[in-house]
Design a protein around this motif. Structure first.
Motif, PDB file in Angstrom:
ATOM      1  N   ILE A 175       0.766  -1.111   0.014  1.00  0.00           N
ATOM      2  CA  ILE A 175       0.178  -0.019  -0.016  1.00  0.00           C
ATOM      3  C   ILE A 175       0.977   1.310  -0.026  1.00  0.00           C
ATOM      4  O   ILE A 175       0.695   2.179  -0.702  1.00  0.00           O
ATOM      5  N   ILE A 176       2.063   1.087   0.676  1.00  0.00           N
ATOM      6  CA  ILE A 176       2.627   2.377   0.770  1.00  0.00           C
ATOM      7  C   ILE A 176       3.634   2.702  -0.534  1.00  0.00           C
ATOM      8  O   ILE A 176       3.546   3.768  -0.934  1.00  0.00           O
ATOM      9  N   LYS A 177       4.050   1.538  -1.140  1.00  0.00           N
ATOM     10  CA  LYS A 177       4.579   1.645  -2.567  1.00  0.00           C
ATOM     11  C   LYS A 177       3.626   2.404  -3.561  1.00  0.00           C
ATOM     12  O   LYS A 177       4.086   3.423  -4.161  1.00  0.00           O
ATOM     13  N   TYR A 178       2.407   1.755  -3.328  1.00  0.00           N
ATOM     14  CA  TYR A 178       1.492   2.315  -4.571  1.00  0.00           C
ATOM     15  C   TYR A 178       0.905   3.610  -4.087  1.00  0.00           C
ATOM     16  O   TYR A 178       0.199   3.914  -4.945  1.00  0.00           O
ATOM     17  N   SER A 179       1.036   4.157  -3.010  1.00  0.00           N
ATOM     18  CA  SER A 179       0.405   5.309  -2.612  1.00  0.00           C
ATOM     19  C   SER A 179       0.738   6.460  -3.257  1.00  0.00           C
ATOM     20  O   SER A 179       0.345   7.338  -3.520  1.00  0.00           O
ATOM     21  N   ILE A 180       2.461   6.204  -3.820  1.00  0.00           N
ATOM     22  CA  ILE A 180       2.881   7.419  -4.418  1.00  0.00           C
ATOM     23  C   ILE A 180       2.481   7.770  -5.853  1.00  0.00           C
ATOM     24  O   ILE A 180       1.884   8.799  -6.089  1.00  0.00           O
ATOM     25  N   PRO A 181       2.082   6.997  -6.651  1.00  0.00           N
ATOM     26  CA  PRO A 181       1.511   7.247  -7.794  1.00  0.00           C
ATOM     27  C   PRO A 181      -0.022   7.588  -7.662  1.00  0.00           C
ATOM     28  O   PRO A 181      -0.586   8.467  -8.429  1.00  0.00           O
ATOM     29  N   ILE A 182      -0.711   7.224  -6.754  1.00  0.00           N
ATOM     30  CA  ILE A 182      -1.851   7.642  -6.296  1.00  0.00           C
ATOM     31  C   ILE A 182      -1.917   9.257  -5.735  1.00  0.00           C
ATOM     32  O   ILE A 182      -2.705  10.079  -6.314  1.00  0.00           O
ATOM     33  N   LEU A 183      -0.831   9.632  -5.009  1.00  0.00           N
ATOM     34  CA  LEU A 183      -0.564  10.928  -4.582  1.00  0.00           C
ATOM     35  C   LEU A 183      -0.468  11.914  -5.948  1.00  0.00           C
ATOM     36  O   LEU A 183      -0.778  12.999  -6.123  1.00  0.00           O
ATOM     37  N   TYR A 184       0.427  11.335  -6.962  1.00  0.00           N
ATOM     38  CA  TYR A 184       0.715  12.041  -8.137  1.00  0.00           C
ATOM     39  C   TYR A 184      -0.466  12.348  -8.862  1.00  0.00           C
ATOM     40  O   TYR A 184      -0.899  13.365  -9.425  1.00  0.00           O
ATOM     41  N   SER A 185      -1.319  11.286  -8.833  1.00  0.00           N
ATOM     42  CA  SER A 185      -2.730  11.495  -9.654  1.00  0.00           C
ATOM     43  C   SER A 185      -3.475  12.366  -8.874  1.00  0.00           C
ATOM     44  O   SER A 185      -4.359  12.938  -9.734  1.00  0.00           O
ATOM     45  N   HIS A 186      -3.607  12.629  -7.760  1.00  0.00           N
ATOM     46  CA  HIS A 186      -4.145  13.708  -6.963  1.00  0.00           C
ATOM     47  C   HIS A 186      -3.730  15.001  -7.576  1.00  0.00           C
ATOM     48  O   HIS A 186      -4.624  15.960  -7.496  1.00  0.00           O
ATOM     49  N   TRP A 187      -2.693  15.089  -7.628  1.00  0.00           N
ATOM     50  CA  TRP A 187      -1.990  16.285  -7.899  1.00  0.00           C
ATOM     51  C   TRP A 187      -2.360  16.690  -9.262  1.00  0.00           C
ATOM     52  O   TRP A 187      -2.677  17.841  -9.518  1.00  0.00           O
ATOM     53  N   GLU A 188      -2.180  15.854 -10.329  1.00  0.00           N
ATOM     54  CA  GLU A 188      -2.452  16.228 -11.549  1.00  0.00           C
ATOM     55  C   GLU A 188      -3.950  16.249 -11.840  1.00  0.00           C
ATOM     56  O   GLU A 188      -4.398  17.012 -12.715  1.00  0.00           O
ATOM     57  N   GLY A 189      -4.834  15.456 -11.142  1.00  0.00           N
ATOM     58  CA  GLY A 189      -6.355  15.397 -11.271  1.00  0.00           C
ATOM     59  C   GLY A 189      -6.745  16.851 -10.857  1.00  0.00           C
ATOM     60  O   GLY A 189      -7.506  17.462 -11.304  1.00  0.00           O
ATOM     61  N   PHE A 190      -6.053  17.411  -9.648  1.00  0.00           N
ATOM     62  CA  PHE A 190      -6.510  18.728  -9.181  1.00  0.00           C
ATOM     63  C   PHE A 190      -6.299  19.796 -10.314  1.00  0.00           C
ATOM     64  O   PHE A 190      -6.918  20.807 -10.346  1.00  0.00           O
ATOM     65  N   PHE A 191      -4.890  19.551 -10.610  1.00  0.00           N
ATOM     66  CA  PHE A 191      -4.274  20.478 -11.546  1.00  0.00           C
ATOM     67  C   PHE A 191      -5.312  20.807 -12.722  1.00  0.00           C
ATOM     68  O   PHE A 191      -5.629  21.900 -13.160  1.00  0.00           O
ATOM     69  N   VAL A 192      -5.544  19.893 -13.325  1.00  0.00           N
ATOM     70  CA  VAL A 192      -6.475  19.751 -14.612  1.00  0.00           C
ATOM     71  C   VAL A 192      -7.806  20.148 -14.228  1.00  0.00           C
ATOM     72  O   VAL A 192      -8.325  21.084 -14.764  1.00  0.00           O
ATOM     73  N   LYS A 193      -8.603  19.741 -13.068  1.00  0.00           N
ATOM     74  CA  LYS A 193      -9.929  20.114 -13.121  1.00  0.00           C
ATOM     75  C   LYS A 193      -9.867  21.578 -12.431  1.00  0.00           C
ATOM     76  O   LYS A 193     -11.135  22.136 -12.643  1.00  0.00           O
ATOM     77  N   SER A 194      -9.067  21.947 -11.807  1.00  0.00           N
ATOM     78  CA  SER A 194      -9.102  23.556 -11.188  1.00  0.00           C
ATOM     79  C   SER A 194      -9.055  24.357 -12.469  1.00  0.00           C
ATOM     80  O   SER A 194      -9.693  25.363 -12.481  1.00  0.00           O
ATOM     81  N   LEU A 195      -8.008  23.977 -13.320  1.00  0.00           N
ATOM     82  CA  LEU A 195      -7.898  24.935 -14.609  1.00  0.00           C
ATOM     83  C   LEU A 195      -9.176  24.707 -15.525  1.00  0.00           C
ATOM     84  O   LEU A 195      -9.281  25.598 -16.224  1.00  0.00           O
ATOM     85  N   VAL A 196      -9.719  23.669 -15.395  1.00  0.00           N
ATOM     86  CA  VAL A 196     -11.112  23.608 -16.399  1.00  0.00           C
ATOM     87  C   VAL A 196     -12.002  24.548 -15.919  1.00  0.00           C
ATOM     88  O   VAL A 196     -12.573  25.280 -16.574  1.00  0.00           O
ATOM     89  N   GLU A 197     -12.088  24.619 -14.432  1.00  0.00           N
ATOM     90  CA  GLU A 197     -12.841  25.682 -13.647  1.00  0.00           C
ATOM     91  C   GLU A 197     -12.607  27.094 -14.135  1.00  0.00           C
ATOM     92  O   GLU A 197     -13.421  27.891 -14.580  1.00  0.00           O
ATOM     93  N   TYR A 198     -11.241  27.199 -14.243  1.00  0.00           N
ATOM     94  CA  TYR A 198     -10.767  28.640 -14.616  1.00  0.00           C
ATOM     95  C   TYR A 198     -11.229  29.032 -16.196  1.00  0.00           C
ATOM     96  O   TYR A 198     -11.459  29.950 -16.424  1.00  0.00           O
ATOM     97  N   VAL A 199     -10.932  27.896 -16.989  1.00  0.00           N
ATOM     98  CA  VAL A 199     -11.258  28.426 -18.293  1.00  0.00           C
ATOM     99  C   VAL A 199     -12.758  28.354 -18.533  1.00  0.00           C
ATOM    100  O   VAL A 199     -13.290  29.194 -19.458  1.00  0.00           O
ATOM    101  N   ASN A 200     -13.659  27.610 -17.782  1.00  0.00           N
ATOM    102  CA  ASN A 200     -15.037  27.867 -17.890  1.00  0.00           C
ATOM    103  C   ASN A 200     -15.537  29.155 -17.401  1.00  0.00           C
ATOM    104  O   ASN A 200     -16.405  29.841 -17.987  1.00  0.00           O
ATOM    105  N   PHE A 201     -14.671  29.609 -16.511  1.00  0.00           N
ATOM    106  CA  PHE A 201     -15.106  30.975 -15.997  1.00  0.00           C
ATOM    107  C   PHE A 201     -14.725  32.108 -17.099  1.00  0.00           C
ATOM    108  O   PHE A 201     -15.348  32.928 -17.445  1.00  0.00           O
ATOM    109  N   ILE A 202     -13.591  31.870 -17.656  1.00  0.00           N
ATOM    110  CA  ILE A 202     -13.002  32.611 -18.835  1.00  0.00           C
ATOM    111  C   ILE A 202     -14.314  32.744 -19.931  1.00  0.00           C
ATOM    112  O   ILE A 202     -14.877  33.694 -20.416  1.00  0.00           O
TER     113      ILE A 202
END
Length: 208
Positions: free
Chosen positions: A39-66
């Motif tokens: 679980i500890i080993k494969y938690s790191i790719p999950i954490l990265y996916s959280h960062w990338e997922g948040f980055f993309v989804k939050s910028l989509v909100e920004y684009v939608n605002f524009i």
């Protein structure tokens, strides 16, 4: 707080809750050592996916605002205009066949005949979201850079993620690393939230 900023705030809370739950699972006293290590080993790719997922989804909100602002092509900053044109007609693509060049020219002409500016919600991270690449995307969208203090942390997160995702698994994984990586992700998410909030409130995409 407008709806777009509120949506990003809710995204942070969602990802924070998932990260907290992931860490609780990793320290569950009922787990055997082999299970815990896995679980500890494969938690790191999950954490990265959280960062990338948040980055993309939050910028989509920004684009939608524009897009919700109904602004004209001449009102947006040159960086955003170039980004939009690149997304729609791929201006970097070399075309040697004259027929393709002709169609490309017509596509560009059609783009500039639009009465209103509309930006695609596609955010292409190329699954390689370190500090440099994140800022390249932010610059195209007329947002400020992430703090330079995030550079080493995000580079380390990507390095660990790639090491595991590519099957090497040569870097040490333990709960201290999980704590460190989760802190990097959460701090970077809050930094990005502030940058987008500033971009929306200050309308940084508009020519002054």
């Amino acid at each position: 707080m407008n709806n777009f900023i509120s949506n990003i705030s809710e995204l942070i809370l969602f990802y924070e809750a998932e990260i907290s739950q992931l860490k609780k699972i990793a320290v569950n006293a009922k787990l055997e050592a082999l299970e815990r290590n896995l679980i500890i080993k494969y938690s790191i790719p999950i954490l990265y996916s959280h960062w990338e997922g948040f980055f993309v989804k939050s910028l989509v909100e920004y684009v939608n605002f524009i897009n919700s602002q109904s602004i004209g092509l001449g009102e947006v900053k040159d960086e955003l205009l170039a980004h939009c044109l690149d997304e729609k007609v791929n201006i970097r693509n070399s075309r040697y066949d004259f027929g393709k060049m002709k169609q490309h020219a017509l596509n560009i002409k059609s783009f500039f005949q639009q009465s209103r500016f509309y930006l695609s919600t596609r955010i292409d991270t190329k699954s390689n979201l370190n500090y440099k690449n994140a800022n390249n995307i932010l610059n195209r969208l007329c947002l400020n850079n992430l703090p330079v203090t995030r550079e080493k942390g995000l580079s380390k997160l990507l390095m660990y993620r790639n090491n595991i995702a590519h099957g090497e698994c040569s870097l040490p994984s333990n709960f201290d690393i999980i704590n460190q990586m989760s802190e990097i992700v959460i701090n970077s998410m809050y930094d990005l939230f502030i940058l987008i909030e500033e971009g929306i409130n200050n309308r940084q995409f508009i020519k002054t």
